[in-house]
Design a protein around this motif. Structure first.
Motif, short mmCIF file in Angstrom:
data_model
loop_
_atom_site.label_atom_id
_atom_site.label_comp_id
_atom_site.label_asym_id
_atom_site.label_seq_id
_atom_site.Cartn_x
_atom_site.Cartn_y
_atom_site.Cartn_z
N ASP A 183 0.82 -1.21 0.00
CA ASP A 183 0.00 0.00 0.00
C ASP A 183 0.86 1.26 0.00
O ASP A 183 0.62 2.19 -0.80
N VAL A 184 1.86 1.32 0.88
CA VAL A 184 2.68 2.52 0.99
C VAL A 184 3.47 2.76 -0.29
O VAL A 184 3.51 3.88 -0.82
N TYR A 185 4.09 1.72 -0.82
CA TYR A 185 4.90 1.90 -2.02
C TYR A 185 4.04 2.19 -3.25
O TYR A 185 4.44 2.98 -4.12
N ALA A 186 2.87 1.60 -3.33
CA ALA A 186 1.97 1.91 -4.45
C ALA A 186 1.59 3.38 -4.42
O ALA A 186 1.55 4.07 -5.45
N HIS A 187 1.31 3.88 -3.23
CA HIS A 187 0.95 5.29 -3.06
C HIS A 187 2.09 6.19 -3.53
O HIS A 187 1.87 7.18 -4.25
N LEU A 188 3.31 5.87 -3.14
CA LEU A 188 4.46 6.70 -3.50
C LEU A 188 4.76 6.63 -4.99
O LEU A 188 5.07 7.65 -5.63
N LEU A 189 4.68 5.43 -5.56
CA LEU A 189 5.00 5.28 -6.98
C LEU A 189 3.98 5.99 -7.86
O LEU A 189 4.33 6.53 -8.92
N ARG A 190 2.74 6.00 -7.43
CA ARG A 190 1.73 6.74 -8.20
C ARG A 190 2.05 8.23 -8.21
O ARG A 190 1.77 8.92 -9.19
N GLN A 191 2.63 8.72 -7.14
CA GLN A 191 2.92 10.15 -7.03
C GLN A 191 4.22 10.55 -7.71
O GLN A 191 4.39 11.72 -8.07
N ALA A 192 5.15 9.63 -7.86
CA ALA A 192 6.48 9.97 -8.39
C ALA A 192 6.36 10.54 -9.80
O ALA A 192 5.68 9.97 -10.66
#
Length: 389
Positions: free
Chosen positions: A173-182
């Motif tokens: 969940d955390v990494y998906a959130h960050l990768l979507r924002q990158a």
């Protein structure tokens, strides 16, 4: 002249330093880009030795010397991995200091045309328990700063996330959130517990096979946002198996300071690029070796880089997280800084016999541009410890 160097057993032995540096240091540096591999050196920070500070106070950094060392790496054609664990993130350098380091290094990279990628973590969070939302917000703050500087982001493993996550789902969940924002593809960093014990069980399991599956799920869900992965597990077999399972276009950057020559050379099914702390002291020889590899000469590449492994294994021996002490020690001996002081007082983290052996191995490789100056500095350290000449 000879030096009397202490051995682990306590006895003193005579060592005769070499008179000349290795041939790759005799010629001026060549800032020609490396073509067959992307090579980043995780660079150390230079402390301000005159600052009246303490291990618990914010780091006092000598910015001129710190940036000069990055120019040294760029002058040889290497990229710089900034504000990583080699720069003492979490071991003397806090987020405020890391943010300033990122800003200054990114501006310097633009000025000289050097490649730079910067670490994104959560170390602005105070000690204690944090929610996943707080961990995400901390990552977002650092990601925004790195992207504002125009640098590539390296999503580092987070102590706060390791403590807050209940299982693999929280990492996904955390990494998906960050990768979507990158805004641009990032490098994902898997740092093993030998480098930071607080990261034990990262990706939701202490079993590395299970953790690997979660790691691959993160990448598979957003392959367009992942430039590559940096693997620092000191396990060559596992790294090779992992890189063979990466989606097309996602690179593997070795962080294996024990087995880097074979991993960078690769095999019939692929190879690793590099993002290595050991390429801080080995910058010139690493660049020369990869230029040889650029010509297709794998044998010549190995002949240059294989002899450096003994030094690397010595610097990174357990407790591995204190490898930074040896890295800064060699930078002092090589003339890249005027003192052997570190932020947080970490110069005391390794014994005199350990440092003496590092000097001997580095001198044997010809890593010091001025062997006489390195010998004099080693002698001055021996004097401090009361070793009679």
């Amino acid at each position: 002249m000879t030096l009397r160097l202490p051995s682990p057993g306590g006895e003193l032995r005579t060592y005769t330093p070499r008179a000349e540096p290795a041939p790759f240091l005799a010629a001026p540096p060549r800032p020609v880009p490396l073509t067959s591999r992307t090579v980043l050196s995780a660079a150390h920070v230079v402390a301000d030795p005159y600052a009246d500070t303490s291990p618990d106070a914010p780091a006092a950094v000598d910015w001129d010397a710190t940036l000069a060392f990055r120019r040294h790496l760029w002058s040889h054609g290497l990229g710089v991995a900034e504000a990583m664990d080699t720069a003492q993130r979490g071991m003397g350098l806090d987020w405020a200091g890391a943010a300033e380091l990122i800003r200054r290094s990114a501006a310097e990279a633009k000025a000289v045309g050097g490649r730079i990628a910067c670490g994104v973590g959560t170390d602005q969070l105070p000690p204690g328990t944090h929610t996943l939302g707080e961990v995400r917000a901390a990552y977002e703050e650092q990601l925004a700063l790195v992207e504002e500087t125009g640098s590539q982001a390296i999503l580092m493993a987070s102590r706060a996330l390791a403590a807050a996550a209940a299982g693999p789902e929280d990492y996904l969940d955390v990494y998906a959130h960050l990768l979507r924002q990158a805004a641009e593809p990032v490098v994902l960093h898997w740092l093993g517990p030998m480098f930071d014990p607080a990261l034990d069980g990262y990706w939701g399991s202490a079993d590395l096979d299970t953790a690997t599956e979660t790691f691959l799920q993160v990448i598979a869900a957003h392959p367009d946002k992942v430039d590559g992965i940096k693997v620092s597990l000191l396990d060559a077999r596992r790294e090779v198996e992992l890189r063979r399972r990466l989606p097309r276009g996602v690179r593997c950057y070795t962080g294996d300071d024990f087995n880097y020559p074979e991993l960078i050379a690769g095999d019939e099914q692929g190879f690793s690029h590099a993002l290595l702390g050991i390429f801080d002291p080995l910058g010139p020889v690493a660049a020369e070796a990869v230029r040889v590899l650029d010509t297709g000469d794998t044998k010549g590449f190995r002949e240059l880089l294989d002899p450096t492994v003994e030094l690397s294994r010595h610097l990174f021996r357990a407790p591995t997280r204190f490898y930074k002490t040896g890295v800064v020690f060699l930078a002092w001996l090589a003339g890249h800084q005027d003192h052997f002081a570190m932020v947080g007082g970490l110069q005391s983290a390794r014994s005199l016999p350990h440092l003496a052996r590092a000097y001997e191995l580095a001198d044997g490789l010809g890593l010091f541009p001025d062997p006489k100056a390195a010998e004099a500095r080693m002698g001055s350290l021996l004097d401090v410890y009361g070793v009679s000449r």
